[in-house]
Design a protein around this motif. Structure first.
Motif, short mmCIF file in Angstrom:
data_model
loop_
_atom_site.label_atom_id
_atom_site.label_comp_id
_atom_site.label_asym_id
_atom_site.label_seq_id
_atom_site.Cartn_x
_atom_site.Cartn_y
_atom_site.Cartn_z
N GLU A 40 -8.59 -13.84 -5.65
CA GLU A 40 -9.51 -13.12 -5.41
C GLU A 40 -9.27 -12.12 -4.06
OE1 GLU A 40 -13.96 -14.47 -3.37
OE2 GLU A 40 -12.55 -15.98 -4.36
N ALA A 41 -8.33 -12.50 -3.08
CA ALA A 41 -7.92 -11.52 -2.16
C ALA A 41 -7.44 -10.28 -2.78
CB ALA A 41 -7.11 -12.11 -1.06
N ALA A 42 -6.49 -10.47 -3.68
CA ALA A 42 -5.76 -9.40 -4.36
C ALA A 42 -6.73 -8.20 -5.00
CB ALA A 42 -4.80 -10.03 -5.36
N GLU A 48 -11.06 -2.08 -3.26
CA GLU A 48 -11.18 -1.22 -2.20
C GLU A 48 -10.29 -0.05 -2.05
OE1 GLU A 48 -11.04 -1.38 2.70
OE2 GLU A 48 -11.35 -3.59 1.53
N ALA A 49 -9.04 -0.30 -2.48
CA ALA A 49 -7.88 0.75 -2.74
C ALA A 49 -8.50 1.71 -3.58
CB ALA A 49 -6.51 0.12 -2.90
N TYR A 50 -8.64 1.28 -4.80
CA TYR A 50 -9.25 2.14 -5.90
C TYR A 50 -10.15 2.92 -5.55
CZ TYR A 50 -11.84 3.23 -10.26
OH TYR A 50 -12.58 3.90 -10.90
N GLU A 51 -11.28 2.39 -5.09
CA GLU A 51 -12.50 3.08 -4.76
C GLU A 51 -12.29 4.01 -3.72
OE1 GLU A 51 -15.37 0.02 -3.96
OE2 GLU A 51 -16.18 -0.14 -6.12
N PRO A 96 -11.73 -3.71 -10.73
CA PRO A 96 -11.01 -2.53 -11.17
C PRO A 96 -10.08 -2.83 -12.33
CG PRO A 96 -9.93 -3.58 -9.37
CD PRO A 96 -10.93 -4.33 -9.65
N VAL A 97 -9.69 -1.86 -13.15
CA VAL A 97 -9.14 -2.09 -14.25
C VAL A 97 -7.60 -1.38 -14.44
CG1 VAL A 97 -8.91 -1.94 -16.77
CG2 VAL A 97 -10.86 -2.47 -15.80
N ALA A 98 -6.45 -2.06 -14.33
CA ALA A 98 -5.14 -1.25 -14.26
C ALA A 98 -4.58 -0.67 -15.76
CB ALA A 98 -4.26 -2.14 -13.43
#
Length: 201
Positions: A40-42, A48-51, A96-98
Motif C-alpha cells: 500500500e505504501a509503495a 505520487e511520483a508518477y503524477e 499507476p500502471v508500470a
C-alpha cells in the motif's frame, strides 16, 4: 502393559509440534499483514511520483517518449516507466500502471502484461494485495473501469465478465476480443482471477 513414559514423550512431542505449527501460522499472518502494508505504501509513493512527473512534463510541454514495443507514451518516475493511471471507482482504487511488467515492478504497482490501450488489447497484471487487485473478483458486470494514458487519452470500460483461469493458461488469458483485461492470482497462486472489460462508446 502400557509404557507411560513413552506416551508422555509422544504427547510432549505432539504438543511441541502443535506450538511450532501455531507459531508458523502466526508468523505467516504477520508477514502477510506487513507485506500488504508495504504494498500500500509503495503504490501510494509510486502514484505520487508518477503524477508529479506527469505534471512537470505537461508544464514544460515536453515531448514524451513512446515505447517501441507497446506504442504507448510513458514517463519515468520512482525508478520505473509509467504508461497511465487506472481507476476502479467501485473499489475506490486509483493506481499507476508500470511498463514493462516484472516481478520487482509488481511489488510496487500494477503492470502492463501485454497489448495497449490504443489498440484495444491492454492486459494489466497486479498482485492480490487489497490496495492492488485483491478485490477485482468482486466487480459486478457493468462496473466502470477507466484508464487515463500518459498521452491524456481517456478510455472508459465496462466489466463484461469475471472468470477464473489456471495459472499457466497463457493462451486463454490472451484469447478473446477484450478491450481490457485485468488479472491477479488467488492466494497461494493456484488460479488467476481475470476481469474482462469492453470499451464504452
Amino acid at each position: 502393559m502400557v509404557d507411560w513414559s513413552k506416551k508422555k514423550d509422544c504427547s510432549k512431542a505432539l504438543m511441541g509440534l502443535g506450538i511450532l505449527l501455531a507459531a508458523g501460522a502466526v508468523g505467516i499472518s504477520a508477514y502477510n499483514i506487513w507485506d500488504s502494508s508495504r504494498a500500500e505504501a509503495a503504490v501510494e509513493a509510486s502514484l505520487e511520483a508518477y503524477e508529479e512527473e506527469l505534471t512537470a512534463a505537461e508544464q514544460e510541454s515536453e515531448a514524451l517518449p513512446v515505447d517501441e514495443n507497446s506504442g504507448m507514451t510513458f514517463v519515468e518516475a520512482d525508478g520505473l516507466c509509467w504508461i497511465g493511471e487506472l481507476e476502479i471507482p467501485s473499489l475506490q482504487l486509483t493506481l499507476p500502471v508500470a511498463d514493462p511488467w516484472s516481478y520487482p515492478s509488481l511489488k510496487k504497482a500494477p503492470c502492463r502484461y501485454t497489448g495497449s490501450a490504443e489498440e484495444n488489447s491492454l492486459i494489466i497484471a497486479a498482485h492480490n494485495y487489497k490496495r492492488h487487485f485483491g478485490n477485482i473478483g468482486l466487480l459486478p458486470e457493468g462496473a466502470t473501469v477507466k484508464f487515463t494514458a500518459v498521452s491524456g487519452d481517456v478510455y472508459e470500460y465496462e466489466v463484461e465478465k469475471v472468470e477464473t483461469l489456471n495459472p499457466y493458461a497463457v493462451d486463454e488469458m490472451l484469447s478473446g476480443d477484450w478491450d481490457l483485461t485485468l488479472f491477479t492470482c488467488t492466494y497461494g497462486g493456484r488460479k488467476r482471477v481475470t476481469v474482462r472489460c469492453g470499451l464504452v462508446g
